[in-house]
Design a protein around this motif. Sequence first.
Motif, PDB file in Angstrom:
ATOM      1  N   ALA A  29      11.463 -11.313 -10.934  1.00  0.00           N
ATOM      2  CA  ALA A  29      10.076 -11.029 -11.311  1.00  0.00           C
ATOM      3  C   ALA A  29       9.243 -10.654 -10.090  1.00  0.00           C
ATOM      4  O   ALA A  29       8.254  -9.920 -10.207  1.00  0.00           O
ATOM      5  N   LEU A  30       9.633 -11.155  -8.917  1.00  0.00           N
ATOM      6  CA  LEU A  30       8.993 -10.731  -7.676  1.00  0.00           C
ATOM      7  C   LEU A  30       9.891  -9.654  -7.066  1.00  0.00           C
ATOM      8  O   LEU A  30      10.947  -9.950  -6.511  1.00  0.00           O
ATOM      9  N   VAL A  31       9.481  -8.402  -7.189  1.00  0.00           N
ATOM     10  CA  VAL A  31      10.304  -7.271  -6.734  1.00  0.00           C
ATOM     11  C   VAL A  31      10.147  -7.126  -5.228  1.00  0.00           C
ATOM     12  O   VAL A  31       9.025  -6.985  -4.719  1.00  0.00           O
ATOM     13  N   ARG A  32      11.263  -7.136  -4.513  1.00  0.00           N
ATOM     14  CA  ARG A  32      11.247  -7.059  -3.049  1.00  0.00           C
ATOM     15  C   ARG A  32      11.918  -5.774  -2.571  1.00  0.00           C
ATOM     16  O   ARG A  32      12.715  -5.161  -3.288  1.00  0.00           O
ATOM     17  N   ALA A  33      11.601  -5.394  -1.329  1.00  0.00           N
ATOM     18  CA  ALA A  33      12.175  -4.185  -0.736  1.00  0.00           C
ATOM     19  C   ALA A  33      13.621  -4.454  -0.332  1.00  0.00           C
ATOM     20  O   ALA A  33      13.876  -5.380   0.446  1.00  0.00           O
ATOM     21  N   PRO A  34      14.562  -3.662  -0.816  1.00  0.00           N
ATOM     22  CA  PRO A  34      15.963  -3.889  -0.431  1.00  0.00           C
ATOM     23  C   PRO A  34      16.270  -3.477   1.006  1.00  0.00           C
ATOM     24  O   PRO A  34      17.210  -3.985   1.606  1.00  0.00           O
ATOM     25  N   ILE A  35      15.499  -2.523   1.540  1.00  0.00           N
ATOM     26  CA  ILE A  35      15.691  -2.073   2.927  1.00  0.00           C
ATOM     27  C   ILE A  35      14.323  -1.903   3.568  1.00  0.00           C
ATOM     28  O   ILE A  35      13.289  -1.836   2.889  1.00  0.00           O
ATOM     29  N   ALA A  36      14.311  -1.811   4.902  1.00  0.00           N
ATOM     30  CA  ALA A  36      13.083  -1.482   5.621  1.00  0.00           C
ATOM     31  C   ALA A  36      12.901   0.024   5.615  1.00  0.00           C
ATOM     32  O   ALA A  36      13.861   0.784   5.679  1.00  0.00           O
ATOM     33  N   GLY A  37      11.659   0.476   5.515  1.00  0.00           N
ATOM     34  CA  GLY A  37      11.393   1.912   5.514  1.00  0.00           C
ATOM     35  C   GLY A  37      10.004   2.202   4.998  1.00  0.00           C
ATOM     36  O   GLY A  37       9.171   1.305   4.829  1.00  0.00           O
ATOM     37  N   ARG A  38       9.760   3.477   4.764  1.00  0.00           N
ATOM     38  CA  ARG A  38       8.458   3.907   4.264  1.00  0.00           C
ATOM     39  C   ARG A  38       8.480   3.929   2.745  1.00  0.00           C
ATOM     40  O   ARG A  38       9.284   4.627   2.125  1.00  0.00           O
ATOM     41  N   ALA A  39       7.600   3.139   2.141  1.00  0.00           N
ATOM     42  CA  ALA A  39       7.529   3.046   0.682  1.00  0.00           C
ATOM     43  C   ALA A  39       6.661   4.174   0.146  1.00  0.00           C
ATOM     44  O   ALA A  39       5.580   4.450   0.661  1.00  0.00           O
ATOM     45  N   ASN A  57      13.047  -6.967   2.419  1.00  0.00           N
ATOM     46  CA  ASN A  57      12.738  -8.163   1.636  1.00  0.00           C
ATOM     47  C   ASN A  57      11.240  -8.394   1.460  1.00  0.00           C
ATOM     48  O   ASN A  57      10.831  -9.451   0.971  1.00  0.00           O
ATOM     49  N   ALA A  58      10.413  -7.410   1.841  1.00  0.00           N
ATOM     50  CA  ALA A  58       8.965  -7.559   1.649  1.00  0.00           C
ATOM     51  C   ALA A  58       8.630  -7.438   0.163  1.00  0.00           C
ATOM     52  O   ALA A  58       9.222  -6.624  -0.556  1.00  0.00           O
ATOM     53  N   PRO A  59       7.680  -8.258  -0.371  1.00  0.00           N
ATOM     54  CA  PRO A  59       7.316  -8.160  -1.790  1.00  0.00           C
ATOM     55  C   PRO A  59       6.592  -6.856  -2.094  1.00  0.00           C
ATOM     56  O   PRO A  59       5.721  -6.420  -1.336  1.00  0.00           O
ATOM     57  N   LEU A  60       6.966  -6.236  -3.215  1.00  0.00           N
ATOM     58  CA  LEU A  60       6.371  -4.954  -3.608  1.00  0.00           C
ATOM     59  C   LEU A  60       5.576  -5.068  -4.909  1.00  0.00           C
ATOM     60  O   LEU A  60       4.474  -4.539  -5.006  1.00  0.00           O
ATOM     61  N   VAL A  71       0.856  -1.193   0.000  1.00  0.00           N
ATOM     62  CA  VAL A  71       0.000   0.000   0.000  1.00  0.00           C
ATOM     63  C   VAL A  71       0.886   1.234   0.000  1.00  0.00           C
ATOM     64  O   VAL A  71       1.826   1.337   0.803  1.00  0.00           O
ATOM     65  N   ASP A  72       0.604   2.160  -0.892  1.00  0.00           N
ATOM     66  CA  ASP A  72       1.410   3.375  -0.989  1.00  0.00           C
ATOM     67  C   ASP A  72       1.521   4.073   0.365  1.00  0.00           C
ATOM     68  O   ASP A  72       0.526   4.237   1.083  1.00  0.00           O
ATOM     69  N   GLY A  73       2.748   4.501   0.697  1.00  0.00           N
ATOM     70  CA  GLY A  73       2.953   5.292   1.903  1.00  0.00           C
ATOM     71  C   GLY A  73       3.053   4.517   3.189  1.00  0.00           C
ATOM     72  O   GLY A  73       3.137   5.116   4.263  1.00  0.00           O
ATOM     73  N   THR A  74       3.065   3.196   3.127  1.00  0.00           N
ATOM     74  CA  THR A  74       3.153   2.381   4.340  1.00  0.00           C
ATOM     75  C   THR A  74       4.599   1.961   4.598  1.00  0.00           C
ATOM     76  O   THR A  74       5.446   2.015   3.722  1.00  0.00           O
ATOM     77  N   ALA A  94      15.943   0.125 -16.606  1.00  0.00           N
ATOM     78  CA  ALA A  94      15.795   0.202 -15.140  1.00  0.00           C
ATOM     79  C   ALA A  94      14.577   1.025 -14.760  1.00  0.00           C
ATOM     80  O   ALA A  94      14.674   2.075 -14.117  1.00  0.00           O
ATOM     81  N   THR A  95      13.403   0.559 -15.145  1.00  0.00           N
ATOM     82  CA  THR A  95      12.157   1.269 -14.872  1.00  0.00           C
ATOM     83  C   THR A  95      12.006   1.538 -13.375  1.00  0.00           C
ATOM     84  O   THR A  95      12.111   0.623 -12.554  1.00  0.00           O
ATOM     85  N   LEU A  96      11.755   2.807 -13.018  1.00  0.00           N
ATOM     86  CA  LEU A  96      11.556   3.169 -11.614  1.00  0.00           C
ATOM     87  C   LEU A  96      10.186   2.687 -11.164  1.00  0.00           C
ATOM     88  O   LEU A  96       9.156   3.015 -11.774  1.00  0.00           O
ATOM     89  N   LEU A  97      10.156   1.894 -10.089  1.00  0.00           N
ATOM     90  CA  LEU A  97       8.900   1.350  -9.582  1.00  0.00           C
ATOM     91  C   LEU A  97       8.398   2.120  -8.369  1.00  0.00           C
ATOM     92  O   LEU A  97       7.227   2.470  -8.289  1.00  0.00           O
ATOM     93  N   THR A  98       9.268   2.396  -7.406  1.00  0.00           N
ATOM     94  CA  THR A  98       8.893   3.177  -6.226  1.00  0.00           C
ATOM     95  C   THR A  98      10.173   3.587  -5.510  1.00  0.00           C
ATOM     96  O   THR A  98      11.281   3.312  -5.981  1.00  0.00           O
ATOM     97  N   ARG A  99      10.008   4.232  -4.372  1.00  0.00           N
ATOM     98  CA  ARG A  99      11.149   4.706  -3.585  1.00  0.00           C
ATOM     99  C   ARG A  99      10.892   4.361  -2.121  1.00  0.00           C
ATOM    100  O   ARG A  99       9.758   4.474  -1.641  1.00  0.00           O
ATOM    101  N   ILE A 100      11.937   3.958  -1.422  1.00  0.00           N
ATOM    102  CA  ILE A 100      11.822   3.629   0.002  1.00  0.00           C
ATOM    103  C   ILE A 100      12.774   4.524   0.789  1.00  0.00           C
ATOM    104  O   ILE A 100      13.966   4.617   0.461  1.00  0.00           O
TER     105      ILE A 100
END
Length: 382
Positions: A170-180, A86-89, A78-81, A196-202
């Motif tokens: 193919a399963l994009v995961r969070a490289p660090i913990a933080g606010r997505a 390593n959580a799936p995004l 969910v955006d902003g959470t 290197a398509t930008l998907l989101t920022r953490i």
Amino acid sequence: MPTLRCVAWLVLTAPLLAACDRSANAPGGARPPTLVDVEVVQAQVVPNLVELPGRVEAGRSVEVRARADGIIEQQLYVDGTTVAANAPLFQIDPRDLRARLQQANASLASAQAARAQTSALRARLAQLVQRKAVSVQEFESAQAGFRQADAALQEAQAAVARARLQLDHALVRAPIAGRAGRAQVSEGALASAATATLLTRIDQLDPAFVIFNPSHVAMDAMERDVSEGRVVLGPDQRVDVTLLLEGDARPPMVGTLDFSEAAIDPSTGSRVLRARLKNPEGRLLPGQFVRGQLAVGTLRNGMSVPERAVQIGEDESSVMVVTAEGIAQRRPVTLAGQAGGRWIVSAGLAAGDRVVVDGWHKVQPGQPVAINTAPPGKGKAP
């Protein structure tokens, strides 16, 4: 009846006549000087406080980009959470990548068979060449074939590993913990590993950094004050930083300066100072502008006045001082921060100045005043 009216008139006008008589007896008929409390300014050891504007940066910030080609099938957060490491995004369509993995596995099986065949041939020819049943050239050719087959096998194994890695991507995961942050792509969009398509920022908000950019002239002056002994740093050389957050009634946030850039930015003529602060509640957000108060040691011959003595206006701050002739005079001052219920004054006052602490609101500049010499709490003007 007329006699009664005369008596009443005399009773009503008697106090007025007495007041006029007292006014006439006062020297020149002027008001007596207003009684005020003063404090004599003294040079003393005070905190050396420096206020600077700053900008908040995340402790760690990562751009999540595509590492595999395919269509975005699903957004898994969910955006902003806040997300864990390593959580799936995102889920990218894996079907094409699975097919590539199967193809790589087939090539690997073929390479294994070719290597086994050349290995067996080399073993037979090794026995025959000892009995001189085959030529040395044939044996060397078999050895070369085996080495080629072995290299092809290693190449096939690498291709399988790469195809498996692409499938994992193919399963994009969070490289660090933080606010997505918000997703930069939607379901159905094409993700490309090549671009290197930008998907989101953490952003990792705890700890947070605050970046200050003082001019190199101000930094040189601070360093010169320390080197020449006007400013004394603590034994640990630590510089505490207190953030002044407007409209926030919670306790101030305090951190420490942990980095000072030695180079000067040629475009702005400034240097970089960085403060590190704990931010467990997420009060500081990346990009937020704040004001920081840096406690850069202590001043040997500093000056301070009580908070209640300072008049803070829109354009300047000032205090009321009493001249040697007993006249009230407004004096603009430069404030350098608050400490212990007192304002640190960096300019505008000199040792020996008498600053009005209580009663300044009852006098105007140029008006004579009287200094209260009674102990605090006694003999003050009402």
